[in-house]
Design a protein around this motif. Sequence first.
Motif, PDB file in Angstrom:
ATOM      1  N   GLY A  24      69.286  72.266  61.390  1.00  0.00           N
ATOM      2  CA  GLY A  24      69.694  73.734  60.812  1.00  0.00           C
ATOM      3  C   GLY A  24      68.562  74.655  60.366  1.00  0.00           C
ATOM      4  O   GLY A  24      68.515  75.562  59.766  1.00  0.00           O
ATOM      5  N   ARG A  25      67.260  74.227  60.985  1.00  0.00           N
ATOM      6  CA  ARG A  25      66.104  74.904  60.457  1.00  0.00           C
ATOM      7  C   ARG A  25      65.078  75.360  61.714  1.00  0.00           C
ATOM      8  O   ARG A  25      65.281  74.546  62.609  1.00  0.00           O
ATOM      9  CB  ARG A  25      65.236  74.116  59.580  1.00  0.00           C
ATOM     10  N   SER A  26      64.421  76.440  61.560  1.00  0.00           N
ATOM     11  CA  SER A  26      63.617  76.961  62.726  1.00  0.00           C
ATOM     12  C   SER A  26      62.108  76.573  62.578  1.00  0.00           C
ATOM     13  O   SER A  26      61.691  76.709  61.427  1.00  0.00           O
ATOM     14  CB  SER A  26      63.888  78.403  62.909  1.00  0.00           C
ATOM     15  N   LEU A  27      61.639  76.154  63.281  1.00  0.00           N
ATOM     16  CA  LEU A  27      60.026  75.781  63.258  1.00  0.00           C
ATOM     17  C   LEU A  27      59.357  76.861  63.249  1.00  0.00           C
ATOM     18  O   LEU A  27      58.032  76.898  63.397  1.00  0.00           O
ATOM     19  CB  LEU A  27      59.854  74.656  64.593  1.00  0.00           C
ATOM     20  N   ASP A  28      60.040  78.114  63.677  1.00  0.00           N
ATOM     21  CA  ASP A  28      59.336  79.487  63.202  1.00  0.00           C
ATOM     22  C   ASP A  28      59.001  79.951  62.116  1.00  0.00           C
ATOM     23  O   ASP A  28      58.390  80.946  61.755  1.00  0.00           O
ATOM     24  CB  ASP A  28      59.940  80.452  64.258  1.00  0.00           C
ATOM     25  N   SER A  29      59.658  79.098  61.298  1.00  0.00           N
ATOM     26  CA  SER A  29      59.782  79.836  59.796  1.00  0.00           C
ATOM     27  C   SER A  29      58.669  79.013  59.183  1.00  0.00           C
ATOM     28  O   SER A  29      58.264  77.890  59.183  1.00  0.00           O
ATOM     29  CB  SER A  29      60.793  79.365  58.990  1.00  0.00           C
ATOM     30  N   THR A  30      57.887  80.090  58.358  1.00  0.00           N
ATOM     31  CA  THR A  30      56.997  79.437  57.489  1.00  0.00           C
ATOM     32  C   THR A  30      57.065  78.386  56.544  1.00  0.00           C
ATOM     33  O   THR A  30      56.637  77.280  56.228  1.00  0.00           O
ATOM     34  CB  THR A  30      56.034  80.550  56.726  1.00  0.00           C
ATOM     35  N   GLU A  31      58.352  78.834  55.880  1.00  0.00           N
ATOM     36  CA  GLU A  31      58.778  77.776  54.661  1.00  0.00           C
ATOM     37  C   GLU A  31      59.177  76.484  55.543  1.00  0.00           C
ATOM     38  O   GLU A  31      58.959  75.366  54.623  1.00  0.00           O
ATOM     39  CB  GLU A  31      60.120  78.190  54.224  1.00  0.00           C
ATOM     40  N   THR A  32      59.917  76.606  56.471  1.00  0.00           N
ATOM     41  CA  THR A  32      60.168  75.305  57.204  1.00  0.00           C
ATOM     42  C   THR A  32      59.202  74.479  57.568  1.00  0.00           C
ATOM     43  O   THR A  32      59.041  73.093  57.280  1.00  0.00           O
ATOM     44  CB  THR A  32      61.040  75.556  58.784  1.00  0.00           C
ATOM     45  N   ILE A  33      58.045  75.151  58.097  1.00  0.00           N
ATOM     46  CA  ILE A  33      56.898  74.242  58.706  1.00  0.00           C
ATOM     47  C   ILE A  33      56.176  73.543  57.338  1.00  0.00           C
ATOM     48  O   ILE A  33      55.763  72.560  57.247  1.00  0.00           O
ATOM     49  CB  ILE A  33      55.750  75.464  59.119  1.00  0.00           C
ATOM     50  N   VAL A  34      56.092  74.388  56.175  1.00  0.00           N
ATOM     51  CA  VAL A  34      55.672  73.664  54.830  1.00  0.00           C
ATOM     52  C   VAL A  34      56.380  72.559  54.391  1.00  0.00           C
ATOM     53  O   VAL A  34      55.885  71.395  54.218  1.00  0.00           O
ATOM     54  CB  VAL A  34      55.564  74.688  53.769  1.00  0.00           C
TER      55      VAL A  34
END
Length: 370
Positions: free
Chosen positions: A347-357
């Motif tokens: 349920g998380r987008s890999l375009d999100s900086t927070e998700t990447i971190v």
Amino acid sequence: MDQRELLADALHDRADLLAPAVYGEIVAHIPSYENVPRADVEASVREIVADVCRLIRTGTVPPPASITQAEESSRARAKQGVPIHDIMHAFRFTTGAIRDAVLDLGIDALAVVTLLWAYSDAYTANVVGIYRQSDIEGALEQARRAQQFLLGLLDATLSDGDLEVAASALLLDPTVSYRAVRALPLRGDVAPQLRELQRQAARHPGVSVLAAIGTQCVGVLPFRPDAVGDDVLIALGPSVPLPELARSFRSAHTVLTAGTRLGLTGTHALEDLSWRAAAAHAGEVNGMLRARYLDPVAAQGPFGALILEAVAAYLAEDRNVPRAARVIPVHVNTLRYRLRRFEELTGRSLDSTETIVEVSFALGVSAHTG
């Protein structure tokens, strides 16, 4: 009085002339004797003359072990840092002067010179044995000093004054920067790692101090060591001046703890681990991120492992899909599908900086910690 008694008395009377003359020859030709007190050298010459006088009177060469002058002087010279070959060179100057004096006196000279060579052999045997023993004793004492020094740094009980004294005794250079090293084998004995690090140290200029302490190889090195095996973690502190070694050991401890939790091997310093060093200690955060990103994917079984492999490659290649696909290797469309499934499952987008971190944190740290 027979000729031998006359010769012995005459040679004895020349001892005070021979001693300063021999000293002059020794310091002129053997640099290591510059730090040996003149009185010590002249006393040794007089003692050798006295030995030869007894030899002349008895006509018998004593066994090596009974030549106490050889034992006492060789022990003293070893402590003064004189190499064994220089000790023997100095002895040859002494026996040469005695031989010339005997020939000059001319009383039964040939027989005495023959005895003198036999005495030289016995003297040499004694010196070699004592020097070998001194080498062993010196090595053991140096190993004890090294271990005490490193233990003091490990448990932070070495005061500034004690550190300076101990470092000087171990010949560490106060003008050189050193780094703490702690090598931990994941299995097996620490001895092979110690020997390999010692071999590396021998190839680098400067003094290194290494010892096996418990299950680790601990040391102070003036260089960054190479990896010593596929199953050994080498944790390094920063390169610092001698008075700051305690700080280097604290940093090495941080790296060792983090590296162990992350299942790392090879050589690592704090700058290599970066944020992972702190993240490895964040137990509650690790659990939260594992539950958010790893557990839902892992529940997919073998396909879940492929998804996590795809995400790890995608992040490692700075989110470049073609490069990441080549690394795995899979078709780019296959990679994109797996990335999409990761987003659906978490349920998380890999375009999100927070998700990447957070995903980087989870894959780099949470997957290895409990």
